[in-house]
Enzyme design. Structure first.
Site, PDB file in Angstrom:
ATOM      1  N   GLU A 141       0.832  -1.202   0.000  1.00 28.63           N
ATOM      2  CA  GLU A 141       0.000   0.000   0.000  1.00 28.63           C
ATOM      3  C   GLU A 141       0.868   1.255   0.000  1.00 28.63           C
ATOM      4  O   GLU A 141       1.941   1.283   0.593  1.00 28.63           O
ATOM      5  CB  GLU A 141      -0.907   0.001   1.237  1.00 28.63           C
ATOM      6  CG  GLU A 141      -1.987  -1.064   1.135  1.00 28.63           C
ATOM      7  CD  GLU A 141      -2.970  -1.040   2.296  1.00 28.63           C
ATOM      8  OE1 GLU A 141      -4.163  -1.212   2.044  1.00 28.63           O
ATOM      9  OE2 GLU A 141      -2.547  -0.852   3.453  1.00 28.63           O
ATOM     10  N   CYS A 191       3.380   8.662   0.821  1.00 28.99           N
ATOM     11  CA  CYS A 191       3.904   7.823   1.895  1.00 28.99           C
ATOM     12  C   CYS A 191       4.165   6.455   1.273  1.00 28.99           C
ATOM     13  O   CYS A 191       3.227   5.797   0.809  1.00 28.99           O
ATOM     14  CB  CYS A 191       2.847   7.753   2.999  1.00 28.99           C
ATOM     15  SG  CYS A 191       3.261   6.626   4.325  1.00 28.99           S
ATOM     16  N   CYS A 215       6.601  -6.322   7.898  1.00 31.72           N
ATOM     17  CA  CYS A 215       7.585  -5.631   8.731  1.00 31.72           C
ATOM     18  C   CYS A 215       8.030  -6.556   9.846  1.00 31.72           C
ATOM     19  O   CYS A 215       7.243  -7.331  10.374  1.00 31.72           O
ATOM     20  CB  CYS A 215       6.968  -4.365   9.324  1.00 31.72           C
ATOM     21  SG  CYS A 215       8.165  -3.345  10.223  1.00 31.72           S
ATOM     22  N   CYS A 269       6.045  -3.686  16.303  1.00 29.52           N
ATOM     23  CA  CYS A 269       5.473  -2.661  17.196  1.00 29.52           C
ATOM     24  C   CYS A 269       4.023  -3.040  17.508  1.00 29.52           C
ATOM     25  O   CYS A 269       3.240  -3.346  16.607  1.00 29.52           O
ATOM     26  CB  CYS A 269       5.543  -1.277  16.565  1.00 29.52           C
ATOM     27  SG  CYS A 269       7.225  -0.764  16.196  1.00 29.52           S
ATOM     28  N   CYS A 305       0.893  -1.180  15.772  1.00 27.20           N
ATOM     29  CA  CYS A 305       0.942  -0.911  14.332  1.00 27.20           C
ATOM     30  C   CYS A 305       0.330  -2.060  13.530  1.00 27.20           C
ATOM     31  O   CYS A 305       0.621  -3.232  13.789  1.00 27.20           O
ATOM     32  CB  CYS A 305       2.395  -0.697  13.912  1.00 27.20           C
ATOM     33  SG  CYS A 305       2.608  -0.429  12.154  1.00 27.20           S
ATOM     34  N   CYS A 312      -1.625   6.909   9.968  1.00 27.65           N
ATOM     35  CA  CYS A 312      -0.420   6.297  10.528  1.00 27.65           C
ATOM     36  C   CYS A 312      -0.709   4.956  11.151  1.00 27.65           C
ATOM     37  O   CYS A 312      -1.603   4.819  11.982  1.00 27.65           O
ATOM     38  CB  CYS A 312       0.146   7.157  11.640  1.00 27.65           C
ATOM     39  SG  CYS A 312       0.901   8.618  11.049  1.00 27.65           S
TER      40      CYS A 312
HETATM   41  N1  SAH Z   1       9.015   1.530  10.496  1.00 19.65           N
HETATM   42  C1  SAH Z   1       9.104   2.939  10.455  1.00 19.65           C
HETATM   43  C2  SAH Z   1       8.152   3.601   9.466  1.00 19.65           C
HETATM   44  C3  SAH Z   1       6.727   3.131   9.399  1.00 19.65           C
HETATM   45  S1  SAH Z   1       5.589   3.655  10.605  1.00 19.65           S
HETATM   46  C4  SAH Z   1       8.933   3.507  11.831  1.00 19.65           C
HETATM   47  O1  SAH Z   1       8.630   2.764  12.752  1.00 19.65           O
HETATM   48  O2  SAH Z   1       9.152   4.702  12.026  1.00 19.65           O
HETATM   49  C5  SAH Z   1       5.345   5.376  10.434  1.00 19.65           C
HETATM   50  C6  SAH Z   1       4.962   6.051  11.740  1.00 19.65           C
HETATM   51  O3  SAH Z   1       3.620   5.699  12.161  1.00 19.65           O
HETATM   52  C7  SAH Z   1       5.877   5.661  12.897  1.00 19.65           C
HETATM   53  O4  SAH Z   1       6.167   6.787  13.674  1.00 19.65           O
HETATM   54  C8  SAH Z   1       5.011   4.687  13.669  1.00 19.65           C
HETATM   55  O5  SAH Z   1       5.443   4.524  14.990  1.00 19.65           O
HETATM   56  C9  SAH Z   1       3.639   5.329  13.527  1.00 19.65           C
HETATM   57  N2  SAH Z   1       2.525   4.435  13.830  1.00 19.65           N
HETATM   58  C10 SAH Z   1       2.453   3.102  13.654  1.00 19.65           C
HETATM   59  N3  SAH Z   1       1.258   2.614  14.060  1.00 19.65           N
HETATM   60  C11 SAH Z   1       0.555   3.672  14.505  1.00 19.65           C
HETATM   61  C12 SAH Z   1      -0.753   3.822  15.036  1.00 19.65           C
HETATM   62  N4  SAH Z   1      -1.561   2.776  15.204  1.00 19.65           N
HETATM   63  N5  SAH Z   1      -1.166   5.076  15.372  1.00 19.65           N
HETATM   64  C13 SAH Z   1      -0.346   6.136  15.188  1.00 19.65           C
HETATM   65  N6  SAH Z   1       0.890   6.053  14.697  1.00 19.65           N
HETATM   66  C14 SAH Z   1       1.354   4.837  14.370  1.00 19.65           C
END
Ligand code: SAH
Length: 332
Positions: free
Chosen positions: A81, A94, A101, A105, A108, A322
Site C-alpha cells: 500500500e 507515503c 515488517c 510494534c 501498528c 499512521c
Molecule cells: N518503520 C518505520 C516507518 C513506518 S511507521 C517507523 O517505525 O518509524 C510510520 C509512523 O507511524 C511511525 O512513527 C510509527 O510509529 C507510527 N505508527 C504506527 N502505528 C501507529 C498507530 N496505530 N497510530 C499512530 N501512529 C502509528
C-alpha cells in the site's frame, strides 16, 4: 526496470542510457514503444531483455479529506500500500519499503502480517511514478512511513533516494524526503555519515524504557539512551533537526509525567516533536488519548522549550492514517 538476463550493451552509445533514464524517471512512460527517440531495433532489444515493471493498481480508495490509498500488485503475488496526501505545500506520498515488517510494534497494523521480503529501489520509486501517472500530478514530497522499516532495507532505500534526487529524472530534493525509523541504531550512524540532507524521524513514543519496550520490541535491542546518542551524532554530523514521533495512547504515555520525562530527555536537542493521536488497530490494546490530554501534552512540551505539534490525521476513514497500513494479499 528489471533485466530478464545479463545485459550486454550491444555496442549502444552511452547517451542512449540517459535517454532511457529520462523516459522512465522524467517522462514516466510505461512501454519501450513510447520511447520515441530510440531507434526501432534498440526498442526491440530492450523489450527482449527488460521488463519495465509497471505496477498494477488493485484498488484505489479515496478519503473525504482527499487522501488516496493505493493497493499495488508488485507482480510477484505480493501487494503493498502507498498513500497520497494533500498538504498546503504540495502533494506528499507515503511509501512502503518492505512487504510486511519485522519490527513487531504492538500498536501498528503492519505487525502481525508475515514478512515477505524487502522492496527493491525501483519498486520504491515505482510507487511514486505509478501514482503520478494515475493522478496526472507531480508529487513534491516523499515520506518513508508506509509498511516496513526503511533502515532494515538500507541499501535499497539509499538507492531509491539517489534515484529520486537525480536531476535528470524525478529531481526531488533530499530535503523533501523523510525517513522514519523505529530506531535501528547502527544504521542511524550509517545514515548520518551518508551526507544526504533528508529529514530523519524517530518513532520514539515514550521517554521510559519500560513503556517503550512494551510498545516496541526493538527497544530491547537498542534502548532509549543508545537511540538518543545516535540522534545526537546525526544532528552534529548533518546539522539537521530531528523529528520525534510520539503516538499518544490513553493511560499509557499521555500523562503530564510522561511529558516531563520527554522534556528531560530531549532538552537542548535540535528537534521537533510530532504528536500523533494513536490509531486503534484491530485487537490492539492501545486507544486514542482524549483531545484534552493531547492538547495538554503539547502545551506542556511547548512551554518547556520543546517545539511540539499535533499531526493532522489524514485518511483515517479509509485506513490510510499512521499505522493503519498492512500488507494485503493479492487474491488470485
Ligand atoms: N518503520 C518505520 C516507518 C513506518 S511507521 C517507523 O517505525 O518509524 C510510520 C509512523 O507511524 C511511525 O512513527 C510509527 O510509529 C507510527 N505508527 C504506527 N502505528 C501507529 C498507530 N496505530 N497510530 C499512530 N501512529 C502509528
Amino acid at each position: 526496470m528489471k533485466s530478464k538476463q545479463k545485459w550486454n550493451n550491444y555496442g549502444e552509445k552511452k547517451f542512449r542510457a540517459e535517454q532511457i533514464f529520462q523516459w522512465i524517471y522524467k517522462k514516466n512512460v510505461t512501454t519501450f514503444d513510447d520511447m520515441t527517440n530510440l531507434p526501432e531495433p534498440l526498442r526491440e532489444k530492450l523489450k527482449e531483455n527488460f521488463d519495465l515493471h509497471v505496477f498494477k493498481i488493485i484498488r484505489k480508495q479515496e478519503s473525504k479529506d482527499g487522501t488516496k490509498k493505493y493497493l499495488f500488485d508488485v507482480l510477484d503475488n505480493n501487494a503493498i500500500e502507498s498513500v497520497l496526501m494533500e498538504y498546503k505545500y504540495g502533494k506528499t506520498i507515503c511509501v512502503s519499503t518492505q512487504i510486511g515488517c519485522k519490527m513487531g510494534c504492538k500498536f501498528c497494523a503492519s505487525t502481525g502480517v508475515k514478512f515477505a521480503r524487502s522492496l527493491e529501489a525501483g519498486e520504491i520509486v515505482e510507487q511514486l511514478l505509478a501514482i503520478e501517472r494515475d493522478e496526472n500530478v507531480k508529487i513534491s514530497n516523499l515520506v518513508f512511513m508506509g509498511i516496513g522499516e526503511p533502515l532494515d532495507n538500507y541499501e535499497n532505500v539509499m538507492k531509491a533516494i539517489k534515484l529520486l534526487n537525480h536531476p535528470k529524472g524525478i529531481n526531488m530534493g533530499a530535503r523533501h524526503i523523510s525517513i522514519s525509523t523505529s530506531g535501528l541504531v547502527p544504521n542511524i550512524y550509517r545514515l548520518a555519515d551518508e551526507n544526504i540532507q533528508c529529514t530523519l524521524s524517530i518513532s520514539l513514543h515514550s521517554a521510559s524504557n519500560e513503556v517503550r519496550s512494551k510498545m516496541m520490541p526493538i527497544n530491547n535491542l537498542y534502548n532509549i539512551q543508545e537511540l538518543i546518542e545516535a540522534c545526537k551524532y546525526y544532528i552534529n554530523k548533518t546539522n539537521r533537526r530531528i523529528s520525534f514521533e510520539y503516538a499518544l495512547a490513553k493511560d499509557n504515555n499521555d500523562n503530564i509525567k510522561d511529558a516531563e520525562a520527554l522534556v528531560k530527555l530531549l532538552k537542548g536537542m535540535l528537534c521537533h516533536v510530532n504528536l500523533i493521536p494513536i490509531n486503534k488497530i484491530e485487537d490492539g490494546k492501545f486507544t486514542k488519548s482524549t483531545n484534552e490530554n493531547i492538547i495538554k501534552f503539547r502545551d506542556y512540551l511547548n512551554s518547556h522549550g520543546i517545539v511540539a505539534t499535533i499531526r493532522r490525521e489524514l485518511g483515517s476513514d479509509i485506513d490510510a492514517a499512521c499505522g493503519q497500513l498492512r500488507k494485503k494479499e493479492v487474491s488470485k
